[in-house]
Scaffold this motif. Structure first.
Motif, PDB file in Angstrom:
ATOM      1  N   PHE A 139      -8.099 -10.101  24.062  1.00 58.52           N
ATOM      2  CA  PHE A 139      -9.344  -9.573  23.502  1.00 58.52           C
ATOM      3  C   PHE A 139      -9.122  -8.751  22.235  1.00 58.52           C
ATOM      4  CE2 PHE A 139      -9.922  -9.729  28.220  1.00 58.52           C
ATOM      5  CZ  PHE A 139     -10.639 -10.918  28.225  1.00 58.52           C
ATOM      6  N   ASN A 140      -7.921  -8.855  21.682  1.00 59.96           N
ATOM      7  CA  ASN A 140      -7.634  -8.240  20.388  1.00 59.96           C
ATOM      8  C   ASN A 140      -7.898  -6.732  20.392  1.00 59.96           C
ATOM      9  OD1 ASN A 140      -6.721  -8.410  17.733  1.00 59.96           O
ATOM     10  ND2 ASN A 140      -8.798  -8.585  16.910  1.00 59.96           N
ATOM     11  N   LEU A 141      -7.438  -6.074  21.447  1.00 59.61           N
ATOM     12  CA  LEU A 141      -7.582  -4.623  21.547  1.00 59.61           C
ATOM     13  C   LEU A 141      -6.323  -3.938  21.035  1.00 59.61           C
ATOM     14  CD1 LEU A 141      -9.177  -4.160  25.095  1.00 59.61           C
ATOM     15  CD2 LEU A 141     -10.297  -3.793  22.902  1.00 59.61           C
ATOM     16  N   SER A 142      -6.489  -2.793  20.421  1.00 54.92           N
ATOM     17  CA  SER A 142      -5.334  -1.999  20.023  1.00 54.92           C
ATOM     18  C   SER A 142      -4.655  -1.448  21.280  1.00 54.92           C
ATOM     19  CB  SER A 142      -5.767  -0.844  19.120  1.00 54.92           C
ATOM     20  OG  SER A 142      -6.496   0.113  19.873  1.00 54.92           O
ATOM     21  N   PRO A 143      -3.369  -1.062  21.200  1.00 58.49           N
ATOM     22  CA  PRO A 143      -2.706  -0.496  22.381  1.00 58.49           C
ATOM     23  C   PRO A 143      -3.454   0.706  22.966  1.00 58.49           C
ATOM     24  CG  PRO A 143      -1.083  -1.016  20.704  1.00 58.49           C
ATOM     25  CD  PRO A 143      -2.430  -1.226  20.075  1.00 58.49           C
ATOM     26  N   THR A 144      -3.966   1.573  22.084  1.00 59.74           N
ATOM     27  CA  THR A 144      -4.681   2.761  22.564  1.00 59.74           C
ATOM     28  C   THR A 144      -5.985   2.371  23.267  1.00 59.74           C
ATOM     29  OG1 THR A 144      -3.774   4.113  20.788  1.00 59.74           O
ATOM     30  CG2 THR A 144      -5.746   4.946  21.896  1.00 59.74           C
ATOM     31  N   ASN A 145      -6.757   1.486  22.648  1.00 65.98           N
ATOM     32  CA  ASN A 145      -8.024   1.064  23.250  1.00 65.98           C
ATOM     33  C   ASN A 145      -7.798   0.305  24.552  1.00 65.98           C
ATOM     34  OD1 ASN A 145      -9.177   2.223  21.056  1.00 65.98           O
ATOM     35  ND2 ASN A 145     -10.101   0.377  20.227  1.00 65.98           N
ATOM     36  N   ALA A 146      -6.768  -0.520  24.583  1.00 67.05           N
ATOM     37  CA  ALA A 146      -6.438  -1.245  25.821  1.00 67.05           C
ATOM     38  C   ALA A 146      -6.065  -0.275  26.919  1.00 67.05           C
ATOM     39  CB  ALA A 146      -5.303  -2.229  25.560  1.00 67.05           C
ATOM     40  N   ASP A 147      -5.345   0.778  26.558  1.00 65.77           N
ATOM     41  CA  ASP A 147      -4.946   1.790  27.537  1.00 65.77           C
ATOM     42  C   ASP A 147      -6.165   2.513  28.098  1.00 65.77           C
ATOM     43  OD1 ASP A 147      -2.751   3.291  28.830  1.00 65.77           O
ATOM     44  OD2 ASP A 147      -3.571   4.985  27.694  1.00 65.77           O
ATOM     45  N   HIS A 148      -7.080   2.922  27.211  1.00 65.62           N
ATOM     46  CA  HIS A 148      -8.310   3.596  27.652  1.00 65.62           C
ATOM     47  C   HIS A 148      -9.140   2.674  28.548  1.00 65.62           C
ATOM     48  CE1 HIS A 148      -8.320   6.412  23.893  1.00 65.62           C
ATOM     49  NE2 HIS A 148      -7.476   6.809  24.818  1.00 65.62           N
ATOM     50  N   PHE A 149      -9.310   1.444  28.109  1.00 64.47           N
ATOM     51  CA  PHE A 149     -10.127   0.484  28.846  1.00 64.47           C
ATOM     52  C   PHE A 149      -9.530   0.229  30.231  1.00 64.47           C
ATOM     53  CE2 PHE A 149     -11.376  -3.799  30.090  1.00 64.47           C
ATOM     54  CZ  PHE A 149     -12.746  -3.783  29.871  1.00 64.47           C
ATOM     55  N   TYR A 150      -8.223  -0.003  30.281  1.00 64.52           N
ATOM     56  CA  TYR A 150      -7.533  -0.269  31.554  1.00 64.52           C
ATOM     57  C   TYR A 150      -7.659   0.938  32.495  1.00 64.52           C
ATOM     58  CZ  TYR A 150      -3.806  -1.533  34.817  1.00 64.52           C
ATOM     59  OH  TYR A 150      -3.090  -1.833  35.951  1.00 64.52           O
ATOM     60  N   HIS A 151      -7.473   2.125  31.936  1.00 60.66           N
ATOM     61  CA  HIS A 151      -7.572   3.351  32.740  1.00 60.66           C
ATOM     62  C   HIS A 151      -8.955   3.473  33.377  1.00 60.66           C
ATOM     63  CE1 HIS A 151      -8.610   7.640  33.283  1.00 60.66           C
ATOM     64  NE2 HIS A 151      -7.362   7.745  33.715  1.00 60.66           N
ATOM     65  N   ASP A 152     -10.004   3.276  32.580  1.00 61.08           N
ATOM     66  CA  ASP A 152     -11.371   3.412  33.098  1.00 61.08           C
ATOM     67  C   ASP A 152     -11.689   2.332  34.124  1.00 61.08           C
ATOM     68  OD1 ASP A 152     -11.578   5.495  31.372  1.00 61.08           O
ATOM     69  OD2 ASP A 152     -12.993   4.549  29.999  1.00 61.08           O
ATOM     70  N   LEU A 153     -11.198   1.130  33.884  1.00 64.53           N
ATOM     71  CA  LEU A 153     -11.492   0.011  34.782  1.00 64.53           C
ATOM     72  C   LEU A 153     -10.896   0.230  36.169  1.00 64.53           C
ATOM     73  CD1 LEU A 153     -12.939  -2.793  34.595  1.00 64.53           C
ATOM     74  CD2 LEU A 153     -10.659  -3.779  34.246  1.00 64.53           C
ATOM     75  N   HIS A 154      -9.782   0.955  36.215  1.00 67.00           N
ATOM     76  CA  HIS A 154      -9.079   1.131  37.490  1.00 67.00           C
ATOM     77  C   HIS A 154      -9.166   2.551  38.039  1.00 67.00           C
ATOM     78  CE1 HIS A 154      -7.400  -2.924  37.481  1.00 67.00           C
ATOM     79  NE2 HIS A 154      -7.249  -2.764  36.171  1.00 67.00           N
ATOM     80  N   SER A 155      -9.963   3.405  37.405  1.00 67.16           N
ATOM     81  CA  SER A 155     -10.119   4.784  37.884  1.00 67.16           C
ATOM     82  C   SER A 155     -11.228   4.918  38.914  1.00 67.16           C
ATOM     83  CB  SER A 155     -10.408   5.723  36.709  1.00 67.16           C
ATOM     84  OG  SER A 155      -9.293   5.820  35.877  1.00 67.16           O
ATOM     85  N   TYR A 156     -12.152   3.954  38.942  1.00 62.30           N
ATOM     86  CA  TYR A 156     -13.236   3.970  39.916  1.00 62.30           C
ATOM     87  C   TYR A 156     -13.693   2.536  40.140  1.00 62.30           C
ATOM     88  CZ  TYR A 156     -15.328   4.422  35.270  1.00 62.30           C
ATOM     89  OH  TYR A 156     -15.621   4.276  33.937  1.00 62.30           O
ATOM     90  N   THR A 157     -14.340   2.316  41.275  1.00 61.46           N
ATOM     91  CA  THR A 157     -14.778   0.968  41.641  1.00 61.46           C
ATOM     92  C   THR A 157     -16.204   0.728  41.173  1.00 61.46           C
ATOM     93  OG1 THR A 157     -15.719   1.671  43.752  1.00 61.46           O
ATOM     94  CG2 THR A 157     -13.354   1.116  43.725  1.00 61.46           C
ATOM     95  N   PRO A 158     -16.633  -0.536  41.143  1.00 64.56           N
ATOM     96  CA  PRO A 158     -18.040  -0.809  40.825  1.00 64.56           C
ATOM     97  C   PRO A 158     -19.002  -0.087  41.756  1.00 64.56           C
ATOM     98  CG  PRO A 158     -16.771  -2.819  40.687  1.00 64.56           C
ATOM     99  CD  PRO A 158     -15.844  -1.773  41.236  1.00 64.56           C
ATOM    100  N   GLU A 159     -18.638   0.032  43.017  1.00 66.76           N
ATOM    101  CA  GLU A 159     -19.502   0.728  43.985  1.00 66.76           C
ATOM    102  C   GLU A 159     -19.597   2.217  43.674  1.00 66.76           C
ATOM    103  OE1 GLU A 159     -18.550  -3.097  45.312  1.00 66.76           O
ATOM    104  OE2 GLU A 159     -17.134  -1.480  44.802  1.00 66.76           O
ATOM    105  N   GLN A 160     -18.477   2.799  43.246  1.00 60.95           N
ATOM    106  CA  GLN A 160     -18.479   4.228  42.919  1.00 60.95           C
ATOM    107  C   GLN A 160     -19.331   4.521  41.687  1.00 60.95           C
ATOM    108  OE1 GLN A 160     -14.191   4.677  42.731  1.00 60.95           O
ATOM    109  NE2 GLN A 160     -14.169   5.968  44.565  1.00 60.95           N
ATOM    110  N   ILE A 161     -19.241   3.664  40.661  1.00 61.27           N
ATOM    111  CA  ILE A 161     -20.037   3.902  39.456  1.00 61.27           C
ATOM    112  C   ILE A 161     -21.515   3.697  39.760  1.00 61.27           C
ATOM    113  CG2 ILE A 161     -19.956   1.561  38.432  1.00 61.27           C
ATOM    114  CD1 ILE A 161     -19.520   4.818  36.476  1.00 61.27           C
ATOM    115  N   HIS A 162     -21.823   2.745  40.626  1.00 62.70           N
ATOM    116  CA  HIS A 162     -23.218   2.511  41.041  1.00 62.70           C
ATOM    117  C   HIS A 162     -23.775   3.751  41.740  1.00 62.70           C
ATOM    118  CE1 HIS A 162     -26.455   0.880  43.630  1.00 62.70           C
ATOM    119  NE2 HIS A 162     -26.679   0.107  42.603  1.00 62.70           N
ATOM    120  N   ALA A 163     -22.988   4.339  42.659  1.00 58.28           N
ATOM    121  CA  ALA A 163     -23.425   5.533  43.393  1.00 58.28           C
ATOM    122  C   ALA A 163     -23.560   6.728  42.451  1.00 58.28           C
ATOM    123  CB  ALA A 163     -22.435   5.837  44.504  1.00 58.28           C
ATOM    124  N   TYR A 164     -22.655   6.831  41.489  1.00 56.43           N
ATOM    125  CA  TYR A 164     -22.695   7.939  40.531  1.00 56.43           C
ATOM    126  C   TYR A 164     -23.999   7.925  39.736  1.00 56.43           C
ATOM    127  CZ  TYR A 164     -21.620  10.485  36.207  1.00 56.43           C
ATOM    128  OH  TYR A 164     -21.663  11.332  35.132  1.00 56.43           O
TER     129      TYR A 164
END
Length: 291
Positions: free
Chosen positions: A47-72
């Motif tokens: 997806f042509n992401l920079s290392p920093t952006n890929a790191d941020h994106f990966y971190h957010d994707l795996h820090s909480y589940t879809p169910e948790q964000i829905h409840a939030y």
């Protein structure tokens, strides 16, 4: 479908999840299931992401589940609407780049109204400009038109306020997430609309306002609407961007004329020269829209 919806909202809540990135991801992974198995290197290369952006994106994707964000969001009275939901505004869905997710606060039913008119203008209106809003808005609400604007200072805030005073329905489209009320002077109006009208944004709550958000926000204002009314605009203003986007989306554009000596009227007078419908009364708008 329900699981895809939750995954889309989860994806959209991650940092750097722009419209273009989400579009690429969906084309590559139509169920959004494989995404959770990608490592950072996959995200960079696919997806042509920079290392920093890929790191941020990966971190957010795996820090909480879809169910948790829905409840939030549910706990905060924030109701996301995805582009495939039946409540997603039909006119907005037809533009070139409709937001994949809209975050809303307030009365969901307002979004289902068919008769929506955008009213935009300068942040520094003249007394005559404010009188124009006060004259034109009440008859529109009496004819069941819902008014959409951007909650900015000046004409936008006046359009929302006059609609509320007239007992009508109004939609505010924001250029930031709900954690950032911008401008601060409209905090009271923001709070009122969050309970009694509806606030709308394509940005997750944590996203602060940025300069480039507002032209993007304007495509939603015009995209929601059957037509756009411009009341006072300087040359090269955001209101003229909204008018341009409205024309690209096949919407009608109306403009209130002003004095040749007023900087706030240079933009609206130019719109009229270019073919926008000149408006001196609400009837001019209603006649053009077949009312």
């Amino acid at each position: 479908m329900a699981e895809f919806r939750k995954r889309l909202i989860h994806l959209h809540s991650c940092r750097h999840a722009s419209w273009k990135l989400i579009n690429k991801i969906i084309h590559h992974d139509r169920t959004l299931q494989d995404l959770y198995h990608f490592n950072k290197h996959h995200l960079q290369s696919l997806f042509n992401l920079s290392p920093t952006n890929a790191d941020h994106f990966y971190h957010d994707l795996h820090s909480y589940t879809p169910e948790q964000i829905h409840a939030y969001y549910a706990n905060r009275n924030i109701y996301p609407i995805t582009v495939d939901d039946p409540t997603y505004p039909s006119l907005l869905k037809r533009i070139y780049d409709p937001p994949f997710v809209l975050y809303t606060m307030g009365r969901q039913s307002v979004l289902t109204h068919e008769k929506i008119l955008a009213v935009v203008g300068t942040r520094k209106p003249t007394p005559l400009g404010l009188r124009s809003v006060a004259k034109l808005i009440p008859p529109l609400t009496m004819n069941d038109w819902t008014i959409v604007s951007g909650l900015a200072s000046g004409i936008d805030a006046s359009a929302h306020t006059e609609t509320i005073k007239a007992g009508g329905n109004t939609i505010a489209v924001l250029g930031s997430g709900f954690d950032f009320i911008y401008p601060k002077e409209n905090e009271k109006l923001f709070s009122h609309m969050a309970k009694n009208q509806i606030l709308l944004t394509e940005y997750p709550p944590y996203i602060p306002p940025q300069r480039w958000h507002f032209p993007a926000r304007n495509r939603i204002i015009s995209g929601l609407s059957k037509a756009v009314l411009v009341i006072e605009a300087k040359e090269k203003s955001g209101s003229l961007i909204t008018a341009d986007q409205a024309l690209e989306q096949g919407r009608d554009v109306f403009a209130v004329p002003g004095s040749i000596f007023s900087m706030q009227s240079k933009g609206t007078n130019e719109l009229i020269q270019q073919g926008a419908k000149l408006v001196t009364s609400t009837e001019d708008i209603l006649d053009e829209l077949g009312e």
